[in-house]
Design a protein around this motif. Structure first.
Motif, PDB file in Angstrom:
ATOM      1  N   ASP A  48      43.973  32.516  51.313  1.00  0.00           N
ATOM      2  CA  ASP A  48      44.970  33.345  50.484  1.00  0.00           C
ATOM      3  C   ASP A  48      45.497  32.841  49.294  1.00  0.00           C
ATOM      4  OD1 ASP A  48      46.139  35.449  50.327  1.00  0.00           O
ATOM      5  OD2 ASP A  48      47.800  35.023  51.753  1.00  0.00           O
ATOM      6  N   PRO A  49      44.241  32.483  48.349  1.00  0.00           N
ATOM      7  CA  PRO A  49      44.728  31.989  46.887  1.00  0.00           C
ATOM      8  C   PRO A  49      45.043  32.898  46.117  1.00  0.00           C
ATOM      9  CG  PRO A  49      42.168  32.207  47.263  1.00  0.00           C
ATOM     10  CD  PRO A  49      42.953  32.559  48.341  1.00  0.00           C
ATOM     11  N   LEU A  50      45.278  34.011  46.219  1.00  0.00           N
ATOM     12  CA  LEU A  50      45.807  35.101  45.385  1.00  0.00           C
ATOM     13  C   LEU A  50      47.120  35.639  45.817  1.00  0.00           C
ATOM     14  CD1 LEU A  50      42.580  37.337  45.722  1.00  0.00           C
ATOM     15  CD2 LEU A  50      43.067  35.679  44.043  1.00  0.00           C
ATOM     16  N   ALA A  51      47.706  35.005  46.711  1.00  0.00           N
ATOM     17  CA  ALA A  51      49.010  35.547  47.017  1.00  0.00           C
ATOM     18  C   ALA A  51      50.200  35.053  46.052  1.00  0.00           C
ATOM     19  CB  ALA A  51      49.412  35.082  48.552  1.00  0.00           C
ATOM     20  N   ALA A  52      49.993  33.921  45.574  1.00  0.00           N
ATOM     21  CA  ALA A  52      51.076  33.439  44.539  1.00  0.00           C
ATOM     22  C   ALA A  52      51.056  33.762  43.250  1.00  0.00           C
ATOM     23  CB  ALA A  52      51.307  31.765  44.939  1.00  0.00           C
ATOM     24  N   VAL A  53      49.979  34.448  42.726  1.00  0.00           N
ATOM     25  CA  VAL A  53      49.810  34.818  41.220  1.00  0.00           C
ATOM     26  C   VAL A  53      49.983  36.147  41.085  1.00  0.00           C
ATOM     27  CG1 VAL A  53      48.085  32.783  41.180  1.00  0.00           C
ATOM     28  CG2 VAL A  53      47.222  35.233  41.898  1.00  0.00           C
ATOM     29  N   ASP A  54      49.989  36.617  39.633  1.00  0.00           N
ATOM     30  CA  ASP A  54      50.360  37.888  39.427  1.00  0.00           C
ATOM     31  C   ASP A  54      49.183  38.797  39.293  1.00  0.00           C
ATOM     32  OD1 ASP A  54      53.044  37.090  38.609  1.00  0.00           O
ATOM     33  OD2 ASP A  54      52.630  36.671  36.499  1.00  0.00           O
ATOM     34  N   ALA A  55      49.482  40.022  39.236  1.00  0.00           N
ATOM     35  CA  ALA A  55      48.129  41.045  39.537  1.00  0.00           C
ATOM     36  C   ALA A  55      46.995  40.649  38.653  1.00  0.00           C
ATOM     37  CB  ALA A  55      48.482  42.531  39.384  1.00  0.00           C
ATOM     38  N   HIS A  56      47.593  40.453  36.997  1.00  0.00           N
ATOM     39  CA  HIS A  56      46.323  40.147  36.254  1.00  0.00           C
ATOM     40  C   HIS A  56      45.576  38.798  36.280  1.00  0.00           C
ATOM     41  CE1 HIS A  56      49.739  38.561  34.445  1.00  0.00           C
ATOM     42  NE2 HIS A  56      49.001  37.787  33.351  1.00  0.00           N
TER      43      HIS A  56
END
Length: 749
Positions: free
Chosen positions: A701-709
């Motif tokens: 889950d590396p994308l959970a803590a970052v903004d959409a763009h």
């Protein structure tokens, strides 16, 4: 080195050899061709005898302003037998031999038991399986009766850590004992020469040569005693340091290889105590372990010479000494209790102090400075009161023992004069010297007994830790490609779900072994029931009927769900494949990553992992250093600017670096406290890209803590382009397994 006669006072002198053996990293052995020799042959005889090899460092320390630096210790040559590699090579060989010997003894016991026709209990998994059969048999009369299992179970032999340490480092320790024996024999030359000198001075007709011989005898004996004592302590401290090095490194290596179930049962504090407190106790024992035999040698020789000097009257002083031994023991126990309370108060204060330092931001924002300061001051006052009691008790103990020589002299001379003898100067001074010699072993004997008890407990703790189960990485199986992952009908459980076996008796008695086997059998039975219930559920789904197929109730199905974490997982991730694992919170996405790492127990199906693994954990690992050091952490070679630039670009860290005051050389706080959650995740991902030597990437889950763009950029540039397709080297494709809830990125071209 300063010459002191008392072994107790010599403890401060021997810190120097510890420095010598523990530093000098620059003089480790070379790759394979270092022509090194043991410490006894590294210097000349005179240099070894007088410790002259240490003089250059003393001169440097005297001339250098501001004290010595760690790099200055490289001026001292480090012998091969003092290196960490040598110590661990010796220990590993002896410890492996102990483990092999224990396994052979256990196998021999089982073989002898099988010859008698009885099925042994406690025989590893076979005995557990037999007990499962017995419990599941019910009306099945084909199962053997229960009596052969309960009678006289096999107790597995255990390797001995103390024996392994003795075989690995005992030779130098035995040499130190021979030096101490010479010292203890020569220590009685002083009282004898003193007696002869007094008679020589009284006798006017005695030749001058006799006085010269006596003077030379006491001078030579004192010189030899001094050399023997200094080298005795040097070798004892050196052995202690080797033992501590072996224990610390062995515990550290074992901590890195513990299985998940063992990590659940052992806290970080316990492991830290093994490395610090227990290793220190074992090392401290080496200094005075020889007191277990030289105390009796000194006591026996002292009593013999006292009897020759004063006859039965010497027993009066001996009685006082023996009376003082239990009193000293009681005072030591009293001080031990005070020390325990003192350490407890100190632990409470340090714990609160660490809590305040770790949560200083919250304390300042909530204006809680005054309440926490009051708590700290209150705990400090409690600690100071305990410290005051301990200092008073210590002063009383010192006063009591310093009064022993006076009481011994009074009792001995009183008995001697009351028995009708005339006390002359020669007898009085000789007796006082002998009683002074006798005082030290009687004082050391209870102390060394306490240290042996403490060290034995520490050795058992370390031995139990070293015998813990290790993590087993999944094998390559039958994967035909260069690397990849394959799961075929795999079912996993967390080993931490297994109930902890708490034996009432800590000793390895037959009753305890049998209870442990029954405990394991119940767990195996629960797993079998869970698998059968899950199979029944699948059959009902296939049949399309809610009726029971195998006789298992709905309650058993719910109990199986709590045990079986992952059920019948089947997929293959080959070269150039990106597998995304999606699902809601708590559905097992992270469990799949842990299963591929071998952190979960496989109870059904097959698991194969081939190739080097790289992991991005759900909680990024950030340590207190510069941002560049966090990204390049784990790389073995020199700094690669091109690869570093690719890592920064693919993780969109350049705007963050521009905003930081020191760029990538900005120091990051402990656990990344100065970074946001998204920044910590991208720094960890940049580390994965920079150390891109792996072939299978596990991304939790590396994308959970970052903004959409940012997540879009991270998925396309980092995960797909850099990790999956290898960046510029498009011919090198990898395997990537990604867990995420952001399914909107998965249809990206």
């Amino acid at each position: 080195m300063p010459s002191r006669s008392s072994p107790l006072e010599g403890s401060a002198n021997e810190r120097t050899p510890l420095h010598v053996a523990g530093s000098a990293e620059g003089h480790r052995q070379k790759e394979h061709g270092r022509d090194d020799v043991a410490s006894s042959a590294l210097f000349s005889f005179f240099s070894n005898l007088t410790f002259a090899w240490f003089s250059p460092l003393l001169v440097l320390g005297n001339e250098k302003e501001g004290g010595l630096d760690p790099a200055d210790f490289s001026a001292l040559p480090l012998p091969l037998d003092c290196t960490t590699a040598y110590c661990m090579q010796e220990f590993d060989a002896r410890w492996s031999a102990e483990i092999t010997k224990a396994e052979q003894k256990t196998a021999a016991k089982v073989a002898r038991r099988k010859k008698t026709g009885r099925k042994p209990a406690g025989d590893g998994r076979n005995s557990v399986a037999s007990l499962v059969d017995l419990q599941e048999a019910g009306e099945n009369h084909d199962v053997p009766p229960f009596e052969p299992v309960t009678t006289d179970p096999v107790i597995p032999a255990e390797p001995s850590l103390s024996r392994a340490l003795a075989y690995a480092f005992g030779l130098d320790f035995i040499k130190a004992g021979l030096l101490k024996l010479v010292h203890d024999v020569l220590i009685f030359v002083g009282p004898y020469v003193l007696n002869r000198l007094i008679y020589f001075l009284r006798d006017e007709t005695a030749p001058l040569s006799r006085g010269i011989y006596l003077t030379l005898a006491v001078t030579v004996s004192q010189l030899v005693m001094s050399f023997c004592l200094r080298h005795y302590f040097f070798h004892c401290y050196l052995t202690g340091l080797r033992v501590r090095t072996a224990v610390v490194v062995a515990v550290y290596r074992k901590a890195l290889k513990l299985s998940s179930s063992e990590r659940q049962g052992r806290s970080v504090g316990e492991i830290v105590n093994l490395i610090s407190t227990d290793a220190q106790r074992i090392q401290s024992l080496m200094t005075y372990l020889h007191a277990t035999w030289y105390s009796f040698v000194q006591i026996g020789l002292a009593l013999y010479f006292l009897w020759l000097q004063l006859g039965p009257s010497c027993l009066g002083g001996v009685a006082i000494i023996f009376i003082m031994v239990p009193i000293t023991r009681a005072v030591a126990s009293w001080m031990g209790g005070l020390q325990k309370w003192l350490m407890k108060a100190k632990d409470e204060r340090v714990e609160l102090n660490n809590e305040c330092l770790g949560s200083m931001k919250i304390i300042k924002m909530q204006a809680w400075e005054e309440p926490f300061m009051e708590r700290l001051l209150r705990l400090r006052d409690i600690e100071l009161s305990k410290l005051y009691d301990y200092v008073v008790a210590n002063s009383f103990s010192i006063m009591l023992w310093n009064a022993v020589p006076l009481l011994v002299a009074l009792a001995t001379f009183a008995a001697y004069t009351l028995s009708g003898h005339n006390l002359d100067t020669a007898s009085a001074l000789t007796a006082l010297a002998l009683f002074e010699i006798l005082r030290f072993p009687l004082f050391m004997l209870p102390q060394i007994i306490n240290r042996i008890v403490e060290a034995s407990i520490s050795i058992k703790r370390v031995q139990s830790f070293l015998l813990s189960r290790e993590h087993t990485a999944p094998g390559p199986g039958f994967i035909m490609d260069d690397y990849g992952v394959q799961l075929n009908d795999a079912t996993f459980i967390w080993e931490s779900n297994k109930p902890v076996f708490a034996a009432a008796n800590k000793h390895r008695s037959p009753k305890t072994v049998l209870a442990k086997a029954l405990h394991d059998a119940r767990w195996e039975t629960a797993l079998l029931k869970a698998e059968l219930a899950e199979a029944d559920h699948r059959l009902r789904e296939l049949v399309g009927d809610n009726e029971q197929v195998s006789g298992h109730s709905i309650e058993e199905q719910h109990s199986s769900d709590s045990l079986l974490t992952l059920k019948r997982i089947q997929f293959t991730c080959g070269r150039g494949h990106l597998i995304a694992v999606t699902g809601s919170v708590g559905q097992g996405k992270s469990s799949i990553i842990n299963a591929l790492l071998g952190e979960m127990q496989l109870i059904h199906g097959t698991l194969a992992v081939k190739g080097r693994l790289a992991l991005f954990p759900q909680t990024p690992f950030i340590f207190n250093d510069t941002l560049r050091a966090n990204i390049t952490f784990g790389s073995n070679g020199a700094f690669d600017a091109r690869r570093y630039a690719r890592a920064i670009q693919s993780t969109a860290l350049q705007p963050d670096l521009d905003a930081l005051p020191g760029g990538d050389m900005t120091e990051i706080g402990e656990k990344g406290i100065t970074l946001s959650g998204g920044q910590k995740a991208r720094v960890a991902m940049a580390r994965v890209v920079y150390n891109s030597d792996a072939e299978v990437y596990l991304l939790d889950d590396p994308l959970a803590a970052v903004d959409a763009h940012v997540a879009t950029h991270l998925f396309q540039e980092c995960i797909v382009k850099e990790l999956l397709f290898g960046g510029d080297n498009s011919s090198t494709k990898r395997s990537v397994i990604l867990t995420t809830n952001a399914v909107q990125y998965l249809n990206s071209p």
